[in-house]
Each structure stands twice: as structure tokens, then as C-alpha cells.
Design a protein around this motif. Structure first.
Motif, PDB file in Angstrom:
ATOM      1  N   GLU A 151      -9.815  -5.536  -9.587  1.00 29.48           N
ATOM      2  CA  GLU A 151     -10.661  -4.631 -10.365  1.00 29.48           C
ATOM      3  C   GLU A 151     -10.312  -3.157 -10.099  1.00 29.48           C
ATOM      4  OE1 GLU A 151     -14.555  -5.770  -9.149  1.00 29.48           O
ATOM      5  OE2 GLU A 151     -14.468  -7.733 -10.123  1.00 29.48           O
ATOM      6  N   ASP A 152      -9.298  -2.911  -9.272  1.00 21.51           N
ATOM      7  CA  ASP A 152      -8.867  -1.551  -8.928  1.00 21.51           C
ATOM      8  C   ASP A 152     -10.036  -0.716  -8.410  1.00 21.51           C
ATOM      9  OD1 ASP A 152      -7.302   0.668  -8.565  1.00 21.51           O
ATOM     10  OD2 ASP A 152      -7.227   1.231 -10.675  1.00 21.51           O
ATOM     11  N   LYS A 153     -10.776  -1.279  -7.471  1.00 25.44           N
ATOM     12  CA  LYS A 153     -11.916  -0.582  -6.889  1.00 25.44           C
ATOM     13  C   LYS A 153     -11.448   0.484  -5.895  1.00 25.44           C
ATOM     14  CE  LYS A 153     -15.385  -2.948  -8.723  1.00 25.44           C
ATOM     15  NZ  LYS A 153     -16.405  -2.325  -9.587  1.00 25.44           N
ATOM     16  N   LYS A 154     -12.093   1.643  -5.944  1.00 24.03           N
ATOM     17  CA  LYS A 154     -11.746   2.742  -5.043  1.00 24.03           C
ATOM     18  C   LYS A 154     -12.679   2.689  -3.834  1.00 24.03           C
ATOM     19  CE  LYS A 154      -9.207   4.109  -8.561  1.00 24.03           C
ATOM     20  NZ  LYS A 154      -7.754   3.825  -8.635  1.00 24.03           N
ATOM     21  N   ILE A 155     -12.520   1.649  -3.023  1.00 22.67           N
ATOM     22  CA  ILE A 155     -13.422   1.408  -1.902  1.00 22.67           C
ATOM     23  C   ILE A 155     -12.654   1.627  -0.598  1.00 22.67           C
ATOM     24  CG2 ILE A 155     -14.868  -0.317  -0.764  1.00 22.67           C
ATOM     25  CD1 ILE A 155     -15.349  -1.576  -3.497  1.00 22.67           C
ATOM     26  N   THR A 156     -13.201   2.445   0.279  1.00 20.98           N
ATOM     27  CA  THR A 156     -12.478   2.913   1.457  1.00 20.98           C
ATOM     28  C   THR A 156     -11.890   1.808   2.327  1.00 20.98           C
ATOM     29  OG1 THR A 156     -13.692   5.009   1.491  1.00 20.98           O
ATOM     30  CG2 THR A 156     -12.651   4.305   3.553  1.00 20.98           C
ATOM     31  N   PRO A 157     -12.647   0.762   2.731  1.00 23.06           N
ATOM     32  CA  PRO A 157     -12.027  -0.257   3.600  1.00 23.06           C
ATOM     33  C   PRO A 157     -10.878  -0.994   2.921  1.00 23.06           C
ATOM     34  CG  PRO A 157     -14.215  -0.945   2.882  1.00 23.06           C
ATOM     35  CD  PRO A 157     -14.076   0.507   2.542  1.00 23.06           C
ATOM     36  N   LEU A 158     -10.984  -1.206   1.606  1.00 24.62           N
ATOM     37  CA  LEU A 158      -9.880  -1.830   0.877  1.00 24.62           C
ATOM     38  C   LEU A 158      -8.646  -0.934   0.928  1.00 24.62           C
ATOM     39  CD1 LEU A 158      -8.480  -3.769  -1.104  1.00 24.62           C
ATOM     40  CD2 LEU A 158      -9.609  -2.511  -2.971  1.00 24.62           C
ATOM     41  N   LYS A 159      -8.830   0.353   0.640  1.00 22.68           N
ATOM     42  CA  LYS A 159      -7.707   1.277   0.623  1.00 22.68           C
ATOM     43  C   LYS A 159      -7.066   1.398   2.009  1.00 22.68           C
ATOM     44  CE  LYS A 159      -7.957   2.196  -3.711  1.00 22.68           C
ATOM     45  NZ  LYS A 159      -6.866   1.706  -4.601  1.00 22.68           N
ATOM     46  N   THR A 160      -7.891   1.335   3.044  1.00 24.21           N
ATOM     47  CA  THR A 160      -7.364   1.404   4.404  1.00 24.21           C
ATOM     48  C   THR A 160      -6.512   0.178   4.720  1.00 24.21           C
ATOM     49  OG1 THR A 160      -9.286   2.683   5.127  1.00 24.21           O
ATOM     50  CG2 THR A 160      -7.972   1.613   6.840  1.00 24.21           C
ATOM     51  N   LEU A 161      -6.993  -1.003   4.359  1.00 20.23           N
ATOM     52  CA  LEU A 161      -6.242  -2.239   4.603  1.00 20.23           C
ATOM     53  C   LEU A 161      -4.969  -2.283   3.767  1.00 20.23           C
ATOM     54  CD1 LEU A 161      -9.203  -4.786   4.756  1.00 20.23           C
ATOM     55  CD2 LEU A 161      -7.676  -4.164   6.640  1.00 20.23           C
ATOM     56  N   GLN A 162      -5.056  -1.831   2.518  1.00 19.71           N
ATOM     57  CA  GLN A 162      -3.856  -1.783   1.686  1.00 19.71           C
ATOM     58  C   GLN A 162      -2.791  -0.905   2.344  1.00 19.71           C
ATOM     59  OE1 GLN A 162      -5.716  -0.494  -2.020  1.00 19.71           O
ATOM     60  NE2 GLN A 162      -5.053  -2.376  -3.028  1.00 19.71           N
ATOM     61  N   GLY A 163      -3.213   0.226   2.879  1.00 20.29           N
ATOM     62  CA  GLY A 163      -2.270   1.120   3.532  1.00 20.29           C
ATOM     63  C   GLY A 163      -1.568   0.448   4.709  1.00 20.29           C
ATOM     64  N   MET A 164      -2.321  -0.326   5.483  1.00 15.02           N
ATOM     65  CA  MET A 164      -1.736  -1.048   6.614  1.00 15.02           C
ATOM     66  C   MET A 164      -0.687  -2.050   6.135  1.00 15.02           C
ATOM     67  SD  MET A 164      -5.133  -1.886   8.877  1.00 15.02           S
ATOM     68  CE  MET A 164      -6.314  -0.621   9.344  1.00 15.02           C
ATOM     69  N   ILE A 165      -0.984  -2.735   5.046  1.00 13.32           N
ATOM     70  CA  ILE A 165      -0.070  -3.742   4.504  1.00 13.32           C
ATOM     71  C   ILE A 165       1.163  -3.090   3.890  1.00 13.32           C
ATOM     72  CG2 ILE A 165       0.163  -5.553   2.751  1.00 13.32           C
ATOM     73  CD1 ILE A 165      -2.892  -6.064   3.186  1.00 13.32           C
ATOM     74  N   TRP A 166       0.957  -2.006   3.153  1.00 12.00           N
ATOM     75  CA  TRP A 166       2.091  -1.314   2.526  1.00 12.00           C
ATOM     76  C   TRP A 166       3.046  -0.739   3.569  1.00 12.00           C
ATOM     77  CZ3 TRP A 166      -1.827   1.469  -1.111  1.00 12.00           C
ATOM     78  CH2 TRP A 166      -2.163   0.611  -2.167  1.00 12.00           C
ATOM     79  N   LYS A 167       2.527  -0.407   4.750  1.00 10.29           N
ATOM     80  CA  LYS A 167       3.372   0.142   5.811  1.00 10.29           C
ATOM     81  C   LYS A 167       4.550  -0.791   6.091  1.00 10.29           C
ATOM     82  CE  LYS A 167       3.059   2.082  10.498  1.00 10.29           C
ATOM     83  NZ  LYS A 167       4.087   1.291  11.201  1.00 10.29           N
ATOM     84  N   THR A 168       4.259  -2.080   6.175  1.00  9.17           N
ATOM     85  CA  THR A 168       5.316  -3.055   6.419  1.00  9.17           C
ATOM     86  C   THR A 168       6.309  -3.076   5.263  1.00  9.17           C
ATOM     87  OG1 THR A 168       3.844  -4.439   7.743  1.00  9.17           O
ATOM     88  CG2 THR A 168       5.815  -5.490   6.841  1.00  9.17           C
ATOM     89  N   GLY A 169       5.796  -3.031   4.027  1.00  5.30           N
ATOM     90  CA  GLY A 169       6.663  -3.043   2.854  1.00  5.30           C
ATOM     91  C   GLY A 169       7.607  -1.851   2.824  1.00  5.30           C
ATOM     92  N   TYR A 170       7.086  -0.668   3.113  1.00  6.52           N
ATOM     93  CA  TYR A 170       7.926   0.529   3.137  1.00  6.52           C
ATOM     94  C   TYR A 170       8.959   0.445   4.256  1.00  6.52           C
ATOM     95  CZ  TYR A 170       4.880   3.119  -0.129  1.00  6.52           C
ATOM     96  OH  TYR A 170       4.179   3.549  -1.227  1.00  6.52           O
ATOM     97  N   GLU A 171       8.500   0.065   5.446  1.00  5.59           N
ATOM     98  CA  GLU A 171       9.381   0.081   6.607  1.00  5.59           C
ATOM     99  C   GLU A 171      10.489  -0.961   6.521  1.00  5.59           C
ATOM    100  OE1 GLU A 171       6.717  -0.273   9.894  1.00  5.59           O
ATOM    101  OE2 GLU A 171       6.300   1.895   9.976  1.00  5.59           O
ATOM    102  N   THR A 172      10.228  -2.077   5.831  1.00  5.89           N
ATOM    103  CA  THR A 172      11.243  -3.130   5.696  1.00  5.89           C
ATOM    104  C   THR A 172      12.126  -2.923   4.474  1.00  5.89           C
ATOM    105  OG1 THR A 172       9.693  -4.547   4.472  1.00  5.89           O
ATOM    106  CG2 THR A 172       9.801  -4.828   6.871  1.00  5.89           C
ATOM    107  N   GLY A 173      11.825  -1.881   3.680  1.00  6.39           N
ATOM    108  CA  GLY A 173      12.638  -1.605   2.501  1.00  6.39           C
ATOM    109  C   GLY A 173      12.309  -2.465   1.309  1.00  6.39           C
ATOM    110  N   ALA A 174      11.131  -3.091   1.312  1.00  2.00           N
ATOM    111  CA  ALA A 174      10.734  -3.933   0.173  1.00  2.00           C
ATOM    112  C   ALA A 174      10.604  -3.092  -1.094  1.00  2.00           C
ATOM    113  CB  ALA A 174       9.416  -4.649   0.478  1.00  2.00           C
ATOM    114  N   PHE A 175      10.273  -1.816  -0.947  1.00  2.00           N
ATOM    115  CA  PHE A 175      10.153  -0.905  -2.086  1.00  2.00           C
ATOM    116  C   PHE A 175      10.153   0.531  -1.578  1.00  2.00           C
ATOM    117  CE2 PHE A 175       5.990  -2.802  -0.990  1.00  2.00           C
ATOM    118  CZ  PHE A 175       5.385  -1.718  -0.408  1.00  2.00           C
ATOM    119  N   LYS A 176      10.404   1.458  -2.484  1.00  2.00           N
ATOM    120  CA  LYS A 176      10.252   2.885  -2.235  1.00  2.00           C
ATOM    121  C   LYS A 176       9.309   3.439  -3.284  1.00  2.00           C
ATOM    122  CE  LYS A 176      14.745   3.741  -0.076  1.00  2.00           C
ATOM    123  NZ  LYS A 176      15.998   4.544  -0.119  1.00  2.00           N
TER     124      LYS A 176
END
Length: 231
Positions: free
Chosen positions: A75-100
Motif C-alpha cells: 500500500e506504499d505506507k509512509k510509516i516510520t518502522p516500515l521505512k526503517t526496516l526497509q532501509g536495513m534490508i536495502w543496505k544488503t542489496g546496495y552493498e552486495t551490488g544487487a542494484f544501484k
């Protein structure tokens, strides 16, 4: 005189499709495993406490918490704990080169130019501050974080409320009239304008709807922005 540029990310500096077609699906796919594997981590636990409270779900029901988070992503909710967890997950994606991260060339060019000319650059996005730093740190144009002076997210307040922009102005310490806020969302621009900021509406799809009725500077990309135009 404009002394500060405050910019949104999604749809403004960056293609909205990158966020919705790359970042969101990646987080949705990785989130169940990430939550189950990190429930004892203090930062994750704080987020899950908030999810339980906001989602009216039992804190002990991990699967219900995961289901709530996945619904919020859908639903693309702008909810702080969701955004915080997404950031933690994306960290791995960026660092492993899954995407830029995608950043429009015009945004990269002008942001760098403004920085060189002495303007202070700040980001205000619904994504967490950690996610914002990752976004610009792992962009297609390289590491852009050195050009930014600071970041704001939903912990400051909702992006469509005037008081959020007043809080940002106070944190930056520059008169609101000397801050230019860039966004593709008119309700955000309205809130920033009500707080006294200058505003520019990015309409990257080429639509100039309401251009005669809006008080905001309307442009298709960063190259059309005027730092001298006032309301």
C-alpha cells in the motif's frame, strides 16, 4: 536569495519506477527472512514494537507482524518502522551490488553545481535517513553523500504537514524564505509554502496541469529551475 536546497527523492531526484519496481519488491522478498532472523536485534525489536502498536497486532505473533509490514509495502505506507526496516534490508542489496540507485543526470549535475557554488543541500524523504544515505551513497553516479549537509525523514513529521517544514527550517537555522523545497507532490509543496519556504514542482512526466493555478514554480527537470524566482 536561495541559500538552501531541500529536496525530495522519489519522482524528484530519482525515477519513481526505481523505487516501486526495484526497491519495494526487493524489500518485500527479503523482509520475512530478515525479520525472523533478526528478532533479537535491538534496532529491529524497536521497529517490531512500533509495528505491533500501529498495526494492532500481538507483539508475540511474528508472522502477523510480517504480514502487516508486507501489506504496508503493498500500500506504499509512509510509516516510520516500515521505512526503517526497509532501509536495513536495502543496505544488503546496495552493498552486495544487487542494484544501484537511479538519480536523474540533470539532478546529479545541478546538485553538484549548487554544492560547488556554496548552497547547502538537504534531503527530506519518507524513506529513513539511513536509507537516504544508502541511496545517494550507492547511486549510478557514484557516492553523492559528500554534497549533502543533512537529511530528514518522517521522524521529523509527515511530509504533507506545515509543522514538519517549520521543524526542518529551525533545524537548518536559515530563514524559510531562503530555502527552496523541491518535490513532485503538490500537497508537500503546499505545506512547505505555508511554512514560508520557496517551492518548485517537478513534473517529470511533462504534464503542466494546474500550472496557471499553482503558486509553485513548475519545471520538468532541474535544469529549468530558477533560484531567483519567488512566489
Amino acid at each position: 536569495m536561495i541559500r538552501v536546497i531541500l529536496t525530495d527523492i522519489e519522482g524528484t531526484t530519482s525515477d519513481i519506477h526505481f523505487v516501486h519496481n526495484v526497491l519495494f519488491p526487493y524489500a518485500a522478498k527479503k523482509l520475512p527472512y530478515f525479520v525472523r532472523a533478526h528478532t533479537s536485534d535491538s534496532a529491529v525489536a524497536v521497529c517490531l514494537d512500533q509495528v505491533a502498536e500501529l498495526g494492532h497486532v500481538s507483539r508475540d505473533d511474528i508472522e502477523a507482524l510480517i504480514a502487516t509490514l508486507l501489506n504496508w509495502i503493498a500500500e506504499d505506507k509512509k510509516i516510520t518502522p516500515l521505512k526503517t526496516l526497509q532501509g536495513m534490508i536495502w543496505k544488503t542489496g546496495y552493498e552486495t551490488g544487487a542494484f544501484k540507485a537511479h538519480v536523474y543526470p540533470d539532478a546529479t549535475r545541478l546538485l553538484q553545481q549548487w554544492h560547488q557554488h556554496g548552497l547547502a543541500l538537504y534531503v527530506y524523504s519518507s524513506g529513513s535517513i539511513a536509507a537516504q544515505k544508502l541511496f545517494f551513497g550507492y547511486s549510478e553516479a557514484g557516492d553523492l553523500t559528500p554534497i549533502f549537509s543533512g537529511y530528514f525523514d518522517t521522524t521529523t513529521g509527515p511530509k504533507r504537514e506545515q509543522q514538519s517544514y517549520s521543524a526542518i527550517q529551525q533545524a537548518i537555522g536559515i530563514p524559510a524564505s531562503e530555502i527552496l523545497f523541491l518535490s513532485d507532490i503538490v500537497e508537500e509543496l503546499d505545506a512547505a509554502s505555508a511554512a514560508g519556504m520557496q517551492t518548485a514542482w517537478l513534473q517529470r512526466d511533462g504534464s503542466q496541469a494546474l500550472i496557471e493555478k499553482t503558486p509553485h514554480q513548475c519545471v520538468r527537470d532541474f535544469s529549468e529551475l530558477s533560484l531567483n524566482k519567488t512566489r
